[in-house]
Scaffold this active site. Structure first.
Site: not given
Ligand code: TYM
Length: 336
Positions: A119, A201, A204
């Site tokens: 992130k 993966k 969202k």
């Protein structure tokens, strides 16, 4: 041996961030497992909005998505009369315990978290302290409810391990304050991958919407996305190394139908990827249809959602405040 009256029902807790529209990955990897577990155990489930602001959010959108994810928790079949369903920011004990636990967590431990590394690379302009300390807040979520089991997808395993480490460390100093939680990772949906980049993966926050099936996608959209999923040139439906795209579709099909990989290979023996993708698309549509239908009804009833959130926050606070108070006493805060 514990007598019948002393035996306590096991507790489970899990949360989902309202940082975007939940995906098929969230559903198969986590949400789908929650209602049956909530029948068996004492459950608490939250919309983790405190976690969501570790990445910059648009306030109006965050508010809307929080209500949507709360409605989704009801639409998957969690019963607010039997299970605690709440919004994390409405229970102040989460942020309070997180602060205390920050002081029992090492900088080095947090630096090793793979999600932090990913992130902070994705949001290089906003590598804030909240993003760094995110796993400590997650530990607080879990430990406040003395959860025995935490049903999550495989991507959260490392965070669960750190929650266990923090709990063990705290208990080692102050005695048995926290239950040591175990991850509960469902068998087949533990890691649903992007349809366009099956090494990543399904998420969202993926900027490429073609790789992600949203729980609220219309049937024709789901079908289109599955049909354009990346595969390989072998044209044989089998689960094998180097076939990430097909392995992922087989995993999704397996979750939706309950069939094993061998059974799927047999079903599509001699058939091409075209036939297989149509069946996968149909299975996903059927899997999500009842959730979407229930969701449509619930999201329009704002008064009901408000009632659920208020009742949930009150019940959650009752449990969380008990643990927090114990912690405050142990560390030496003066409680007059
Ligand atoms: P979040 O919001 O990213 O995802 C919610 C749940 O969905 C699972 N999941 C997946 N499973 C399989 N394949 C995928 N592609 C996939 N994507 C997501 C996640 O593993 C998760 O179980 N930090 C957590 C939220 C959280 C939490 C907690 C969870 C906050 N506090 C306490 C458990 C306990 C998160 O970001 O999940």
């Amino acid at each position: 041996m514990e007598s019948v009256t002393e035996q306590r029902k096991k507790k489970i807790l899990s949360c989902i961030q309202p940082s975007g529209i939940p995906t098929l990955g969230n559903y198969l990897g986590a949400l789908k497992n929650w209602p049956p577990l909530a029948e068996e155990f004492d459950g608490a489930f939250a919309v983790a909005d405190l976690h969501a602001i570790t990445v910059r959010q648009e306030p109006a959108k965050l508010r809307r998505q929080t209500a949507e994810v709360l409605a989704l928790l009801l639409a998957i079949g969690l019963d607010p009369d039997k299970t605690i369903i709440f919004v994390q920011s409405q229970v102040p004990a989460h942020a309070q315990l997180a602060w205390v636990l920050n002081c029992f967590t090492q900088f080095g431990e947090m630096s090793r978290m793979t999600q932090f590394k990913d992130k902070s690379a994705a949001h290089a302009d906003n590598v804030n302290v909240g993003l760094f300390a995110y796993p400590v807040l997650m530990a607080a979520d879990i430990l406040l409810y003395q959860a025995d089991l935490v049903p999550v997808g495989a991507d959260q395993k490392q965070h669960l391990e750190i929650a266990r480490d923090i709990a063990n460390r705290f208990n080692g100093i102050y005695g048995d304050v926290f239950t040591i939680p175990d991850a509960y990772i469902g068998k087949s949906g533990e890691r649903v991958m992007s349809l366009q980049n099956p090494e990543k993966k399904m998420s969202k926050s993926d900027p490429n919407p073609k790789g992600t099936i949203s729980i609220f996608d219309a049937p024709e959209v789901i079908m289109k996305k599955v049909k354009s999923a990346v595969t390989d040139s072998e044209a044989k439906v089998r689960f094998a190394e180097g076939k990430d795209g097909i392995n992922n579709l087989m995993g999704i099909y397996s979750c939706c139908t309950g069939l094993s990989m061998e059974e799927i290979e047999r079903e599509f023996d001699g058939k091409g990827y075209g036939d297989f993708k149509v069946r996968v698309g149909e299975a996903v549509v059927e899997e999500l249809r009842p959730v979407r239908e229930r969701y449509e009804r619930i999201i329009s009833d704002k008064a009901y959602l408000k009632e659920v959130a208020e009742k949930g926050a009150e019940a959650a606070s009752g449990i969380a405040d008990r643990t927090l108070k114990k912690v405050m006493k142990k560390v030496g805060f003066w409680i007059p």
